[in-house]
Design an enzyme around this catalytic site. Structure first.
Site, PDB file in Angstrom:
ATOM      1  N   GLU A   1       0.818  -1.206   0.000  1.00 33.16           N
ATOM      2  CA  GLU A   1       0.000   0.000   0.000  1.00 33.16           C
ATOM      3  C   GLU A   1       0.860   1.267   0.000  1.00 33.16           C
ATOM      4  OE1 GLU A   1      -2.149  -3.048   2.693  1.00 33.16           O
ATOM      5  OE2 GLU A   1      -0.118  -2.618   1.984  1.00 33.16           O
TER       6      GLU A   1
ATOM      7  N   CYS B   1      -0.334  -0.057   7.696  1.00 33.72           N
ATOM      8  CA  CYS B   1      -0.707   0.406   6.360  1.00 33.72           C
ATOM      9  C   CYS B   1      -2.091   1.038   6.348  1.00 33.72           C
ATOM     10  CB  CYS B   1      -0.665  -0.758   5.369  1.00 33.72           C
ATOM     11  SG  CYS B   1       1.006  -1.344   5.027  1.00 33.72           S
TER      12      CYS B   1
ATOM     13  N   TRP C   1      23.685 -36.245 -12.413  1.00 30.23           N
ATOM     14  CA  TRP C   1      22.365 -35.670 -12.183  1.00 30.23           C
ATOM     15  C   TRP C   1      21.325 -36.556 -12.851  1.00 30.23           C
ATOM     16  CZ3 TRP C   1      22.412 -31.954  -8.715  1.00 30.23           C
ATOM     17  CH2 TRP C   1      23.546 -31.170  -8.568  1.00 30.23           C
TER      18      TRP C   1
END
Length: 377
Positions: free
Chosen positions: A48, A83, A173
């Protein structure tokens, strides 16, 4: 406007932790956009405030304007001021909110304070798609606030027949470059990465974020019941991008000399004994929630994965499957043996996508996300 605010909130995916990912759009009563913003890193302005500053930078007045926010504006003094007070001071005319804030310090109070200042407030119904999307975007924050535990996401890479490592330990991997990069993106969104001492001793991993850009490194959590983490472990190296991270080592036994050596390297030692000289895993999760961990990203071996599954602590599985068969080897999670098929935890698929040559599956434990759909206030 709330769809746009959701997009803005997603831009805070890797930066706002431990704060929620929030977006804000401000428009004039006739529909002209005059300010946008999203949550900045912890201790910096919220969505905000950024939207109000954006409007000011454009030379626009926000008096009587409409603010669309993906999460209820905060009403308490945390790292930053409330806020809702900033929106009131700016003389915003109306605030449309996607979903309420589960933080007990805020929940409903932000909306009440706005209404008390004669600002019109509209809160979307709990079942609205945008409300649900806002909660999903902040699943870890909602988990920590409502369940008092992080959202636990277990990541693994396996062959098509479910092998995560060969009998000799080889695993790098199994999946391709694209899947590994995607895995780093999931690491980057988490507050912390969890592994076990077995992985530390066998693979000596860094477990940082290297393959994608990130403004912050997730903290590192190691379960090391007997304090076997070697001082030479690579996890003590500073990440390649130089960003700092905390290292939390949970242990069951106490050894002053070993604890001192690890603390000297910058680790925080947490004594969390459970049964059979193992770490108390539920206690560890509660402690991590107290350390403001929203999403906990697990990258561990089959033994620790099995323990987490056995105790019902895994909320979501992030699984990469390679188009290869490997036969005998380590499984995803070592638990059981079960006596009946119905004893196995049930999941539901959230998404199934190809990533490079591999398959990415996101599956969620059934019933674990019930807190995302609270009853209407």
């Amino acid at each position: 406007m709330l769809d746009q605010a959701l997009h803005l909130a997603s831009l805070a995916m890797r930066s706002s932790n431990p704060n929620p990912r929030v977006g804000c759009v401000i428009i004039t009563p006739d529909g002209r956009e005059i300010g946008v913003g999203h949550t900045q890193p912890a201790g910096s302005p919220h969505a905000e405030i950024m939207a109000l500053r954006d409007a000011q930078a454009r030379g626009e007045s926000v008096v009587g304007a409409i603010a669309y926010v993906t999460l209820e504006p905060c009403s308490h003094h945390g790292r930053t001021p409330p806020c809702c007070d900033a929106l009131i001071a700016a003389r915003i005319g109306k605030v449309v909110v996607a979903t309420g804030d589960p933080n007990p310090q805020v929940s409903g109070r932000g909306l009440d304070r706005l209404r008390a200042a004669d600002i019109a407030v509209e809160l979307l119904p709990v079942g609205h798609d945008v409300a649900r999307a806002s909660r999903e975007l902040n699943i870890g924050f909602f988990s920590r606030m409502i369940r008092r535990t992080p959202w636990v996401r277990m990541k693994a890479a396996a062959s098509l027949d479910g092998v995560t490592a060969l009998d000799n330990g080889a695993s790098q991997w199994i999946t391709g470059d694209a899947a590994r990069t995607d895995g780093h993106a999931w690491r980057a969104r988490a507050c912390a990465v969890l592994t076990g001492i077995g992985t530390v001793l066998e693979d000596d991993p860094l477990l940082d974020v290297r393959l994608v850009d990130t403004p912050r490194q997730p903290h590192l959590v190691v379960i090391d019941s007997r304090l076997q983490t070697p001082p030479t472990a690579r996890l003590f190296q500073k990440p390649a991008n130089g960003q700092a991270r905390q290292i939390w080592i949970y242990h069951a036994i106490q050894d002053a000399d070993k604890e001192s050596a690890l603390q000297h390297l910058g680790a925080t030692l947490i004594h969390m004994p459970g049964a059979n000289s193992k770490v108390d895993l539920p206690g560890m999760l509660a402690d991590l929630a107290g350390r403001e961990v929203n999403e906990l990203h697990v990258e561990a071996g089959h033994k620790l994965n099995g323990s987490l599954v056995r105790e019902g602590l895994v909320d979501e599985v992030l699984l990469y499957l390679a188009p290869q068969l490997l036969g005998r080897g380590a499984s995803l999670a070592d638990f059981g043996p079960l006596q009946q098929l119905k004893e196995g935890p049930l999941l539901h698929y959230m998404s199934v996508d190809t990533v490079g040559a591999d398959l990415r599956i996101v599956a969620r434990m059934q019933g674990h996300d019930g807190f995302l759909s609270p009853p209407p206030a």
